[in-house]
Design a protein around this motif. Structure first.
Motif, PDB file in Angstrom:
ATOM      1  N   LEU A  18     -40.321 -67.875 -40.872  1.00 59.10           N
ATOM      2  CA  LEU A  18     -41.722 -67.901 -40.501  1.00 59.10           C
ATOM      3  C   LEU A  18     -41.825 -67.136 -39.187  1.00 59.10           C
ATOM      4  CD1 LEU A  18     -44.645 -68.920 -40.828  1.00 59.10           C
ATOM      5  CD2 LEU A  18     -43.974 -70.906 -39.479  1.00 59.10           C
ATOM      6  N   ILE A  19     -42.543 -66.015 -39.215  1.00 56.57           N
ATOM      7  CA  ILE A  19     -42.658 -65.208 -38.004  1.00 56.57           C
ATOM      8  C   ILE A  19     -44.100 -65.196 -37.508  1.00 56.57           C
ATOM      9  CG2 ILE A  19     -40.686 -63.746 -38.595  1.00 56.57           C
ATOM     10  CD1 ILE A  19     -42.719 -61.524 -39.283  1.00 56.57           C
ATOM     11  N   SER A  20     -44.266 -64.928 -36.228  1.00 54.50           N
ATOM     12  CA  SER A  20     -45.577 -64.781 -35.604  1.00 54.50           C
ATOM     13  C   SER A  20     -45.687 -63.364 -35.079  1.00 54.50           C
ATOM     14  CB  SER A  20     -45.742 -65.749 -34.437  1.00 54.50           C
ATOM     15  OG  SER A  20     -45.732 -67.070 -34.890  1.00 54.50           O
ATOM     16  N   VAL A  21     -46.764 -62.688 -35.465  1.00 59.53           N
ATOM     17  CA  VAL A  21     -47.012 -61.325 -34.997  1.00 59.53           C
ATOM     18  C   VAL A  21     -48.312 -61.349 -34.210  1.00 59.53           C
ATOM     19  CG1 VAL A  21     -47.428 -58.929 -35.663  1.00 59.53           C
ATOM     20  CG2 VAL A  21     -45.811 -60.319 -36.965  1.00 59.53           C
ATOM     21  N   THR A  22     -48.214 -61.070 -32.923  1.00 62.43           N
ATOM     22  CA  THR A  22     -49.389 -61.007 -32.068  1.00 62.43           C
ATOM     23  C   THR A  22     -49.858 -59.563 -32.011  1.00 62.43           C
ATOM     24  OG1 THR A  22     -48.560 -62.847 -30.754  1.00 62.43           O
ATOM     25  CG2 THR A  22     -50.279 -61.493 -29.768  1.00 62.43           C
ATOM     26  N   VAL A  23     -51.119 -59.345 -32.349  1.00 58.72           N
ATOM     27  CA  VAL A  23     -51.695 -58.003 -32.312  1.00 58.72           C
ATOM     28  C   VAL A  23     -52.348 -57.829 -30.954  1.00 58.72           C
ATOM     29  CG1 VAL A  23     -53.358 -56.438 -33.371  1.00 58.72           C
ATOM     30  CG2 VAL A  23     -52.065 -58.029 -34.788  1.00 58.72           C
ATOM     31  N   LEU A  24     -51.997 -56.753 -30.280  1.00 59.10           N
ATOM     32  CA  LEU A  24     -52.539 -56.486 -28.962  1.00 59.10           C
ATOM     33  C   LEU A  24     -54.061 -56.361 -29.038  1.00 59.10           C
ATOM     34  CD1 LEU A  24     -51.471 -56.011 -26.092  1.00 59.10           C
ATOM     35  CD2 LEU A  24     -51.625 -53.586 -26.534  1.00 59.10           C
ATOM     36  N   GLY A  25     -54.770 -57.195 -28.280  1.00 60.72           N
ATOM     37  CA  GLY A  25     -56.224 -57.174 -28.266  1.00 60.72           C
ATOM     38  C   GLY A  25     -56.870 -58.176 -29.199  1.00 60.72           C
ATOM     39  N   SER A  26     -56.084 -58.881 -29.996  1.00 58.33           N
ATOM     40  CA  SER A  26     -56.631 -59.861 -30.928  1.00 58.33           C
ATOM     41  C   SER A  26     -56.536 -61.268 -30.337  1.00 58.33           C
ATOM     42  CB  SER A  26     -55.867 -59.805 -32.248  1.00 58.33           C
ATOM     43  OG  SER A  26     -56.444 -60.685 -33.191  1.00 58.33           O
ATOM     44  N   ASN A  35     -38.572 -62.470 -45.766  1.00 59.41           N
ATOM     45  CA  ASN A  35     -37.121 -62.553 -45.931  1.00 59.41           C
ATOM     46  C   ASN A  35     -36.476 -61.887 -44.731  1.00 59.41           C
ATOM     47  OD1 ASN A  35     -37.010 -63.859 -48.434  1.00 59.41           O
ATOM     48  ND2 ASN A  35     -37.420 -61.936 -49.491  1.00 59.41           N
ATOM     49  N   GLU A  36     -35.360 -62.412 -44.272  1.00 61.00           N
ATOM     50  CA  GLU A  36     -34.707 -61.827 -43.098  1.00 61.00           C
ATOM     51  C   GLU A  36     -34.170 -60.429 -43.371  1.00 61.00           C
ATOM     52  OE1 GLU A  36     -30.354 -64.003 -43.597  1.00 61.00           O
ATOM     53  OE2 GLU A  36     -31.492 -64.266 -41.766  1.00 61.00           O
ATOM     54  N   GLU A  37     -34.017 -60.047 -44.637  1.00 61.28           N
ATOM     55  CA  GLU A  37     -33.532 -58.713 -45.010  1.00 61.28           C
ATOM     56  C   GLU A  37     -34.659 -57.693 -45.145  1.00 61.28           C
ATOM     57  OE1 GLU A  37     -30.284 -58.005 -45.114  1.00 61.28           O
ATOM     58  OE2 GLU A  37     -29.972 -60.082 -44.498  1.00 61.28           O
ATOM     59  N   GLU A  38     -35.918 -58.127 -44.931  1.00 64.64           N
ATOM     60  CA  GLU A  38     -37.059 -57.227 -45.069  1.00 64.64           C
ATOM     61  C   GLU A  38     -37.092 -56.226 -43.917  1.00 64.64           C
ATOM     62  OE1 GLU A  38     -41.708 -57.776 -46.294  1.00 64.64           O
ATOM     63  OE2 GLU A  38     -40.351 -59.478 -46.294  1.00 64.64           O
ATOM     64  N   LEU A  39     -37.500 -55.000 -44.217  1.00 63.43           N
ATOM     65  CA  LEU A  39     -37.559 -53.950 -43.204  1.00 63.43           C
ATOM     66  C   LEU A  39     -38.748 -54.162 -42.274  1.00 63.43           C
ATOM     67  CD1 LEU A  39     -36.778 -50.770 -45.345  1.00 63.43           C
ATOM     68  CD2 LEU A  39     -35.224 -52.052 -43.876  1.00 63.43           C
ATOM     69  N   VAL A  40     -38.621 -53.671 -41.044  1.00 56.82           N
ATOM     70  CA  VAL A  40     -39.681 -53.768 -40.050  1.00 56.82           C
ATOM     71  C   VAL A  40     -40.949 -53.083 -40.552  1.00 56.82           C
ATOM     72  CG1 VAL A  40     -40.349 -53.022 -37.728  1.00 56.82           C
ATOM     73  CG2 VAL A  40     -38.102 -54.039 -38.096  1.00 56.82           C
ATOM     74  N   ALA A  41     -40.819 -51.957 -41.246  1.00 57.87           N
ATOM     75  CA  ALA A  41     -41.987 -51.249 -41.787  1.00 57.87           C
ATOM     76  C   ALA A  41     -42.759 -52.134 -42.758  1.00 57.87           C
ATOM     77  CB  ALA A  41     -41.551 -49.959 -42.476  1.00 57.87           C
ATOM     78  N   THR A  46     -47.380 -55.832 -43.969  1.00 56.74           N
ATOM     79  CA  THR A  46     -47.864 -57.180 -44.287  1.00 56.74           C
ATOM     80  C   THR A  46     -48.777 -57.698 -43.192  1.00 56.74           C
ATOM     81  OG1 THR A  46     -45.828 -57.619 -45.510  1.00 56.74           O
ATOM     82  CG2 THR A  46     -47.145 -59.518 -44.873  1.00 56.74           C
ATOM     83  N   ALA A  47     -48.410 -57.451 -41.926  1.00 55.22           N
ATOM     84  CA  ALA A  47     -49.234 -57.914 -40.808  1.00 55.22           C
ATOM     85  C   ALA A  47     -50.601 -57.238 -40.816  1.00 55.22           C
ATOM     86  CB  ALA A  47     -48.519 -57.640 -39.488  1.00 55.22           C
ATOM     87  N   LEU A  48     -50.648 -55.936 -41.083  1.00 53.86           N
ATOM     88  CA  LEU A  48     -51.921 -55.216 -41.130  1.00 53.86           C
ATOM     89  C   LEU A  48     -52.800 -55.712 -42.271  1.00 53.86           C
ATOM     90  CD1 LEU A  48     -50.756 -51.575 -40.339  1.00 53.86           C
ATOM     91  CD2 LEU A  48     -52.052 -53.111 -38.853  1.00 53.86           C
ATOM     92  N   LYS A  49     -52.201 -55.981 -43.424  1.00 58.66           N
ATOM     93  CA  LYS A  49     -52.966 -56.483 -44.565  1.00 58.66           C
ATOM     94  C   LYS A  49     -53.505 -57.889 -44.278  1.00 58.66           C
ATOM     95  CE  LYS A  49     -50.752 -53.701 -48.088  1.00 58.66           C
ATOM     96  NZ  LYS A  49     -49.807 -53.668 -49.190  1.00 58.66           N
ATOM     97  N   SER A  50     -52.690 -58.747 -43.684  1.00 55.02           N
ATOM     98  CA  SER A  50     -53.135 -60.102 -43.341  1.00 55.02           C
ATOM     99  C   SER A  50     -54.244 -60.060 -42.305  1.00 55.02           C
ATOM    100  CB  SER A  50     -51.968 -60.931 -42.795  1.00 55.02           C
ATOM    101  OG  SER A  50     -50.986 -61.084 -43.765  1.00 55.02           O
ATOM    102  N   ASN A  63     -52.832 -47.770 -41.798  1.00 55.45           N
ATOM    103  CA  ASN A  63     -51.700 -46.844 -41.775  1.00 55.45           C
ATOM    104  C   ASN A  63     -50.592 -47.426 -40.907  1.00 55.45           C
ATOM    105  OD1 ASN A  63     -49.931 -44.741 -41.806  1.00 55.45           O
ATOM    106  ND2 ASN A  63     -51.360 -43.234 -40.977  1.00 55.45           N
ATOM    107  N   LEU A  64     -49.529 -47.880 -41.541  1.00 51.95           N
ATOM    108  CA  LEU A  64     -48.455 -48.527 -40.784  1.00 51.95           C
ATOM    109  C   LEU A  64     -47.720 -47.563 -39.865  1.00 51.95           C
ATOM    110  CD1 LEU A  64     -45.236 -48.255 -42.161  1.00 51.95           C
ATOM    111  CD2 LEU A  64     -46.632 -49.077 -44.015  1.00 51.95           C
ATOM    112  N   ASN A  65     -47.866 -46.253 -40.073  1.00 55.32           N
ATOM    113  CA  ASN A  65     -47.220 -45.276 -39.203  1.00 55.32           C
ATOM    114  C   ASN A  65     -47.899 -45.154 -37.846  1.00 55.32           C
ATOM    115  OD1 ASN A  65     -45.257 -44.562 -41.131  1.00 55.32           O
ATOM    116  ND2 ASN A  65     -46.752 -43.282 -42.171  1.00 55.32           N
ATOM    117  N   ASP A  66     -49.091 -45.744 -37.694  1.00 52.74           N
ATOM    118  CA  ASP A  66     -49.815 -45.706 -36.422  1.00 52.74           C
ATOM    119  C   ASP A  66     -49.452 -46.867 -35.497  1.00 52.74           C
ATOM    120  OD1 ASP A  66     -51.114 -43.474 -37.301  1.00 52.74           O
ATOM    121  OD2 ASP A  66     -52.961 -44.512 -37.855  1.00 52.74           O
TER     122      ASP A  66
END
Length: 138
Positions: A18-26, A35-41, A46-50, A63-66
């Motif tokens: 279970l991870i927490s992703v803080t978006v700057l400005g949110s 999964n721990e084997e999932e890539l950072v990309a 997933t974070a952008l879609k959520s 765009n995950l490249n941004d």
């Protein structure tokens, strides 16, 4: 025959986190299981879609490249999109927009969309003015 019983937090690909992703400005972090084997990309995607599904502000785009993902406990360098999320040994992350992407977006917009951005300020001034007229008439 003896059946193998998997642990609750283990899937076919490894441990789930279970991870927490803080978006700057949110306002607050986004929490989800990976999964721990999932890539950072994939985690950034997933974070952008959520974030979009929850209707959070400011609007980020998809765009995950941004974007860059940082692990505050690992130092000031952004995580590589090709490393696994479990390699950091952390569960808290920070998602930030790449520095050059905002400038490119504003350069590509037309003058009409930039003036549209200014209109809410005019609306606020009109609203405040109309309130002051109503209050003074009492």
């Amino acid at each position: 025959m003896m059946l193998y019983k998997q642990k609750k937090n283990q899937g076919p690909k490894g441990n789930r986190l279970l991870i927490s992703v803080t978006v700057l400005g949110s306002a607050g972090p986004i929490r989800f299981v990976v999964n721990e084997e999932e890539l950072v990309a994939a985690v950034i995607d997933t974070a952008l879609k959520s974030y979009a599904r929850e209707g959070r502000l400011p609007v980020l785009g998809s765009n995950l490249n941004d974007f860059l993902l940082y692990c505050p406990s690992a130092g000031s360098d952004a995580l590589s999109p090709w490393e696994t999320i479990g390699s950091q040994g952390a569960r808290n992350f920070m998602l930030c927009k790449k520095p050059g992407t905002e400038k490119m977006e504003t350069d590509g917009k037309s003058a009409e969309s930039i003036t549209t951005r200014k209109s809410p300020g005019n609306w606020k001034a009109w609203f405040n003015k109309s309130l002051s007229l109503k209050i003074s008439s009492h």
